[in-house]
Design a protein around this motif. Sequence first.
Motif, PDB file in Angstrom:
ATOM      1  N   ARG A  36      35.000  31.811  18.853  1.00  0.00           N
ATOM      2  CA  ARG A  36      35.120  33.204  18.429  1.00  0.00           C
ATOM      3  C   ARG A  36      34.621  34.141  19.519  1.00  0.00           C
ATOM      4  NH1 ARG A  36      32.756  31.346  13.590  1.00  0.00           N
ATOM      5  NH2 ARG A  36      31.015  32.808  13.673  1.00  0.00           N
ATOM      6  N   ILE A  37      33.509  33.740  20.165  1.00  0.00           N
ATOM      7  CA  ILE A  37      32.977  34.580  21.245  1.00  0.00           C
ATOM      8  C   ILE A  37      34.011  34.708  22.370  1.00  0.00           C
ATOM      9  CG2 ILE A  37      31.224  34.719  23.066  1.00  0.00           C
ATOM     10  CD1 ILE A  37      29.338  33.265  21.078  1.00  0.00           C
ATOM     11  N   LEU A  40      36.687  37.117  21.471  1.00  0.00           N
ATOM     12  CA  LEU A  40      36.245  38.520  21.537  1.00  0.00           C
ATOM     13  C   LEU A  40      36.076  38.979  22.980  1.00  0.00           C
ATOM     14  CD1 LEU A  40      33.635  38.933  18.654  1.00  0.00           C
ATOM     15  CD2 LEU A  40      35.894  39.979  18.868  1.00  0.00           C
ATOM     16  N   VAL A  41      35.484  38.127  23.775  1.00  0.00           N
ATOM     17  CA  VAL A  41      35.252  38.495  25.175  1.00  0.00           C
ATOM     18  C   VAL A  41      36.587  38.709  25.902  1.00  0.00           C
ATOM     19  CG1 VAL A  41      34.381  37.620  27.379  1.00  0.00           C
ATOM     20  CG2 VAL A  41      32.977  37.461  25.335  1.00  0.00           C
ATOM     21  N   PHE A  44      38.145  42.029  26.887  1.00  0.00           N
ATOM     22  CA  PHE A  44      37.683  42.812  28.034  1.00  0.00           C
ATOM     23  C   PHE A  44      38.224  42.279  29.363  1.00  0.00           C
ATOM     24  CE2 PHE A  44      34.857  43.375  24.550  1.00  0.00           C
ATOM     25  CZ  PHE A  44      34.694  44.753  24.515  1.00  0.00           C
ATOM     26  N   PHE A  45      39.033  41.271  29.298  1.00  0.00           N
ATOM     27  CA  PHE A  45      39.616  40.720  30.533  1.00  0.00           C
ATOM     28  C   PHE A  45      41.131  40.851  30.492  1.00  0.00           C
ATOM     29  CE2 PHE A  45      35.479  38.777  30.521  1.00  0.00           C
ATOM     30  CZ  PHE A  45      35.146  38.721  31.862  1.00  0.00           C
ATOM     31  N   PRO A  46      41.726  40.957  31.681  1.00  0.00           N
ATOM     32  CA  PRO A  46      43.184  41.085  31.723  1.00  0.00           C
ATOM     33  C   PRO A  46      43.871  39.816  31.212  1.00  0.00           C
ATOM     34  CG  PRO A  46      42.189  41.541  33.872  1.00  0.00           C
ATOM     35  CD  PRO A  46      41.118  40.978  33.015  1.00  0.00           C
ATOM     36  N   HIS A  49      48.884  39.822  34.806  1.00  0.00           N
ATOM     37  CA  HIS A  49      49.002  40.670  35.998  1.00  0.00           C
ATOM     38  C   HIS A  49      50.413  40.603  36.529  1.00  0.00           C
ATOM     39  CE1 HIS A  49      44.637  40.737  36.664  1.00  0.00           C
ATOM     40  NE2 HIS A  49      44.637  39.461  36.405  1.00  0.00           N
ATOM     41  N   MET A  50      50.853  41.701  37.064  1.00  0.00           N
ATOM     42  CA  MET A  50      52.055  41.625  37.888  1.00  0.00           C
ATOM     43  C   MET A  50      51.771  42.393  39.174  1.00  0.00           C
ATOM     44  SD  MET A  50      55.999  42.800  37.296  1.00  0.00           S
ATOM     45  CE  MET A  50      56.701  41.357  36.523  1.00  0.00           C
ATOM     46  N   GLU A  51      52.125  41.787  40.285  1.00  0.00           N
ATOM     47  CA  GLU A  51      52.017  42.470  41.559  1.00  0.00           C
ATOM     48  C   GLU A  51      53.419  42.717  42.072  1.00  0.00           C
ATOM     49  OE1 GLU A  51      49.589  40.505  44.440  1.00  0.00           O
ATOM     50  OE2 GLU A  51      50.299  41.787  46.071  1.00  0.00           O
ATOM     51  N   PHE A  62      50.353  47.299  41.327  1.00  0.00           N
ATOM     52  CA  PHE A  62      49.796  46.346  40.378  1.00  0.00           C
ATOM     53  C   PHE A  62      49.957  46.840  38.955  1.00  0.00           C
ATOM     54  CE2 PHE A  62      47.778  45.548  44.359  1.00  0.00           C
ATOM     55  CZ  PHE A  62      47.607  44.172  44.395  1.00  0.00           C
ATOM     56  N   THR A  64      48.398  45.623  35.193  1.00  0.00           N
ATOM     57  CA  THR A  64      47.488  44.712  34.530  1.00  0.00           C
ATOM     58  C   THR A  64      47.522  44.995  33.037  1.00  0.00           C
ATOM     59  OG1 THR A  64      46.072  44.471  36.440  1.00  0.00           O
ATOM     60  CG2 THR A  64      45.070  44.048  34.313  1.00  0.00           C
ATOM     61  N   TYR A  66      45.901  44.329  29.413  1.00  0.00           N
ATOM     62  CA  TYR A  66      44.866  43.854  28.497  1.00  0.00           C
ATOM     63  C   TYR A  66      45.539  43.785  27.128  1.00  0.00           C
ATOM     64  CZ  TYR A  66      41.450  45.051  32.115  1.00  0.00           C
ATOM     65  OH  TYR A  66      40.732  45.115  33.278  1.00  0.00           O
ATOM     66  N   GLU A 182      51.381  36.654  36.798  1.00  0.00           N
ATOM     67  CA  GLU A 182      50.563  35.505  36.418  1.00  0.00           C
ATOM     68  C   GLU A 182      49.661  35.890  35.260  1.00  0.00           C
ATOM     69  OE1 GLU A 182      48.565  34.908  40.134  1.00  0.00           O
ATOM     70  OE2 GLU A 182      46.835  36.078  39.475  1.00  0.00           O
ATOM     71  N   ASN A 185      42.528  36.209  33.327  1.00  0.00           N
ATOM     72  CA  ASN A 185      41.368  35.497  32.788  1.00  0.00           C
ATOM     73  C   ASN A 185      41.247  35.653  31.276  1.00  0.00           C
ATOM     74  OD1 ASN A 185      40.747  34.617  35.301  1.00  0.00           O
ATOM     75  ND2 ASN A 185      39.296  36.288  35.730  1.00  0.00           N
TER      76      ASN A 185
ATOM     77  N   VAL B  20      27.452  37.570  22.291  1.00  0.00           N
ATOM     78  CA  VAL B  20      28.769  38.214  22.368  1.00  0.00           C
ATOM     79  C   VAL B  20      28.641  39.577  23.025  1.00  0.00           C
ATOM     80  CG1 VAL B  20      30.642  39.221  21.020  1.00  0.00           C
ATOM     81  CG2 VAL B  20      29.664  37.037  20.342  1.00  0.00           C
ATOM     82  N   THR B  23      27.800  39.315  26.723  1.00  0.00           N
ATOM     83  CA  THR B  23      28.937  38.813  27.494  1.00  0.00           C
ATOM     84  C   THR B  23      30.035  39.855  27.593  1.00  0.00           C
ATOM     85  OG1 THR B  23      28.451  36.814  26.267  1.00  0.00           O
ATOM     86  CG2 THR B  23      30.245  36.693  27.849  1.00  0.00           C
ATOM     87  N   MET B  24      30.182  40.651  26.507  1.00  0.00           N
ATOM     88  CA  MET B  24      31.208  41.674  26.553  1.00  0.00           C
ATOM     89  C   MET B  24      30.883  42.715  27.605  1.00  0.00           C
ATOM     90  SD  MET B  24      32.609  42.364  22.716  1.00  0.00           S
ATOM     91  CE  MET B  24      31.165  43.224  22.232  1.00  0.00           C
ATOM     92  N   GLY B  27      31.409  41.119  30.844  1.00  0.00           N
ATOM     93  CA  GLY B  27      32.846  40.907  30.997  1.00  0.00           C
ATOM     94  C   GLY B  27      33.554  42.185  31.378  1.00  0.00           C
ATOM     95  N   ASP B  28      33.109  43.285  30.766  1.00  0.00           N
ATOM     96  CA  ASP B  28      33.713  44.575  31.048  1.00  0.00           C
ATOM     97  C   ASP B  28      33.530  44.937  32.521  1.00  0.00           C
ATOM     98  OD1 ASP B  28      35.144  46.748  30.200  1.00  0.00           O
ATOM     99  OD2 ASP B  28      33.354  47.958  29.875  1.00  0.00           O
ATOM    100  N   GLY B  31      35.553  42.604  34.599  1.00  0.00           N
ATOM    101  CA  GLY B  31      36.976  42.881  34.431  1.00  0.00           C
ATOM    102  C   GLY B  31      37.433  44.000  35.352  1.00  0.00           C
ATOM    103  N   THR B  35      40.461  43.401  38.450  1.00  0.00           N
ATOM    104  CA  THR B  35      41.812  43.852  38.150  1.00  0.00           C
ATOM    105  C   THR B  35      42.689  43.938  39.391  1.00  0.00           C
ATOM    106  OG1 THR B  35      40.929  46.066  38.203  1.00  0.00           O
ATOM    107  CG2 THR B  35      41.333  45.122  36.036  1.00  0.00           C
ATOM    108  N   ARG B  36      42.139  44.466  40.466  1.00  0.00           N
ATOM    109  CA  ARG B  36      42.988  44.639  41.639  1.00  0.00           C
ATOM    110  C   ARG B  36      42.576  43.677  42.740  1.00  0.00           C
ATOM    111  NH1 ARG B  36      46.200  49.033  44.502  1.00  0.00           N
ATOM    112  NH2 ARG B  36      46.675  49.611  42.389  1.00  0.00           N
ATOM    113  N   ARG B  37      43.480  42.857  43.110  1.00  0.00           N
ATOM    114  CA  ARG B  37      43.198  41.937  44.208  1.00  0.00           C
ATOM    115  C   ARG B  37      43.626  42.595  45.506  1.00  0.00           C
ATOM    116  NH1 ARG B  37      47.322  38.251  41.922  1.00  0.00           N
ATOM    117  NH2 ARG B  37      47.876  40.266  41.072  1.00  0.00           N
TER     118      ARG B  37
END
Lengths: 223, 702
Positions: A36-37, A40-41, A44-46, A49-51, A62, A64, A66, A182, A185, B20, B23-24, B27-28, B31, B35-37
């Motif tokens: 569950r964690i 939820l986490v 906050f991550f993408p 992605h498309m470049e 780019f 991205t 979410y 691609e 995370n 949680v 980590t959020m 994570g934020d 994140g 985002t941009r490589r």
Amino acid sequence: MSAFLSRLIGPRIPDEELRTNRARYLTPTVTFMVARILLLVSIFFPYWHMELEAPQYPNGLFLTAYVNNLTEDVKEIDGLNHYIGMRPLGEAAAFERSASVYLMIAMVLMVEVAAFIHSKWAVLLAIPVIGFPVGFLIDLYFWMRHFGLNLDPHAPLSNSVKPFVPTVLGEGGIGQFKTYAELGNGYWLAVASGALIIVGFFFHRRAYRPLTLPATQNLKAAA
Amino acid sequence: MTRKPRAHTSRLHVALAAGVVLTMIAGDALGQDTTRRRRRTEDAKPIELTPAQVADLTKLANSRKLSVDDLVAAAKTYLPSGRHDDYVLFSSGGQSGQVFAIGVPSMRLLRSISVFTPESWQGYGFAGDNDAVRERLKINGKPVEWGDTHHPALSESGGEYDGQFLFIGDKANARLGVIDLRDWETKQIVKNPLTVSDHGAAFVTPNTDYVIEGGQYATVLGYGYATPEDYKKSYRGMVTMWKFDRAKGRIDESQSFALELPPYWQDLADAGKLASDGFFFVNSFNTEMATGGIESGKPPFEAGASQRDTDYLHIVDWKKAEKVFKDGKAKKINGFSVITMDTSAAEGILYFAPEPKSPHGVDVTPNGQYMVVAGKLDPHVTVYSIEKVKKAIADKKFSGKDDYGIPILDFDAVKEAQVELGLGPLHTQFDDKGYAYTSLFLDSAVARWSLGGEYDSKNADEPWKLVQKTPVQYNIGHLCAAEGDTVSPDGNYLISMSKWSVDRFLTTGPLLPQNFQLLDITSPGTTMPVIFDAPIGVGEPHYCQMIKADKLKSWDIYPEIGWNPHTQALDPHSPQKGKEGVVRDGSTVTVNMTAIRSHFTPEHVMLEEGDHVTWRITSTEQTKDATHGFCIGGYNINLSLEPGEFAEFEFTADKPGTYPFYCTEFCSALHLEMMGYLHIKPKAAPKADASDTKPATTASAK
């Protein structure tokens, strides 16, 4: 408690049994908790992605995604897309993006409930989480296909760029752009979440199945 | 005690819930970063030439008649595509009224910045009637639309270039331009109300509290009149301290003041720093107070002004002057605060020191301890010590007073050293190895010489001695070493601003380009080769400064959509997307337009003959380099609309007709289609009815 309900939520653990075999019953609970964690986490991550690469964009463009947002060079990509008659990306998956966080909280709550159901029916509550990553990709593909195939025929470049299905994963191309898409995370966190739930059910079954068997026999005996 | 399993589980829940949240948060933050490589520009791997490649290179060099030194020079200056220069040279553009930015070591022109001269690419001065740029270029109500830009001065913090602002003086008209280096645009022009022309501008104090403008040809201050017979009585020199308000990015004229000076021709200035902070120095010539008159058989200025063996180095205690000004002891001339010579003498603001002979530059060493005056008509540089100056002032070691009552310090009491360099020494700059570099105009060479005092140990050469003279082509004026007039020069590169190029380039008619020559000054001693010649075919640049490129924090695009570069803020009148249109109030019309690849909105603007129009355009682009232009033919209008920029112009629609307007920057594949029509309907009905071909879509004013 009706027999149906008690079969549905499965057997409670006798205190004595819990004291002696605590790890056995804790393992599925903790596994679900971690799953569950992770889910939820992942908000906050993408997820994706498309470049986009073209000669005049040496640093690339780019996109991205979410679960609830589409960021980075959206404005510039929209600006370019208007030449081929593609609708602004903000109009895609608007409902999904606005509902996604609530949907994910609902899924997390379902898994929370599942942790207290000690029968095989708990699986039903976890199916959405397990299927979520696949659902995300299908939705993404649907919208990309929908946008790519429904280009404004009056757009300036409609002669050189025909309706197309953009590449959702891996290498693609459109006009002078090469695209590389691609998973992000966040997506992998969601996949890990689903995988952990499957693992959790292995422990779940190992813990509660033995408790169910005698209970069923008892019911039969009573009848 | 029996523990309840539920209690255990809920404690676990709390712990994990906290996990949680943490980590959020993590994570934020993560994140955002992931985002941009960023794509890495690939650096070339270390090379090793094979015998075959050496043979090829040798063959190539021989076929192009290149020496080994030439190959090395090419390797030192060549930049592959996409690689950036280490330094940016901000050069005066001379009579072009502009400033040039040139990359070093490649010596490629990066761009020009228009300051005193309207320039159409930048849309500088092509915004119709009452154009703010043209208005601020007026002097006494007259348009003066060129400048003789002389000395650029980068803003400093603690005596180091900070890369924020650039000031540039206009010798012809005694003006100062202020450029903001976030968008490389001129923000302000101030006109000195005391004098017609100047020379020693601009030089900044170590924290850019003031910008110094030294005068030159004496006049009756404040645009007054007197005949040459009254020269000594009525003509005056001056030096002005312009107060810079860094937060506003503007010179504050009300907090600025000048010092009245004798009618010697003040020349270059330099602010003291570190040991000499609080002082500035100006040198002078024509202390003879010659008034020329070749036409009536008198000695011409060139002879009359060169009679005496010494002139006066002006030593100004500007902190004292500032206090006197703030105490209200300045008088007003032509509305501007001036501290009179009497006040300067009484308050101990101004002292003179003899300097040989009709000198040119005065340059303060990086530690602030020495002032180097180049003799011009004397083959020496004369080095003064601030310590000795301070002591001589305290001990009142004067050799006399001049005709205006200004005390003259005893030459031997303030002199540290004199170094013979050669003919025509003009300007001096410094490096990080204890060397000074002086341009020799007549010898046409750059002299490297060793400093003494605490610099003595920095190189193997004897102190206060000429080390090397490298010929330059030809007639060097100013020179400029990397950050060579700051408290910590870099060394590395030096530019010779050679005035004549004669045979260095193809002949371009009788008017030839100047020659910016790059010298490699990394090695000590006698090694100091010229490694590049760059022709400058736009005006005759005068002085330049070289700043480490990474100190410049330029904007890629304007910070907000609708940004007004004149106010450096979002403009409340800037048209925004969806709010475009034409508003009419009687014959006053406002056009609100946006521009984005590849269209203007609106595309048709309907006006009537005689309408007075205010036309506002916002570029809603947010992509680096996606610049648009906007022109209306026949109305002398052209704008540069950089991403996010807002621009505005006014005009009277006095010539009816159908005017295409279009984007003047090649912005996109549909650039040619980025156009529209301005329809100005004649007052009287036209004889032939052409109104049938009414455009389908109009943004007609009601």
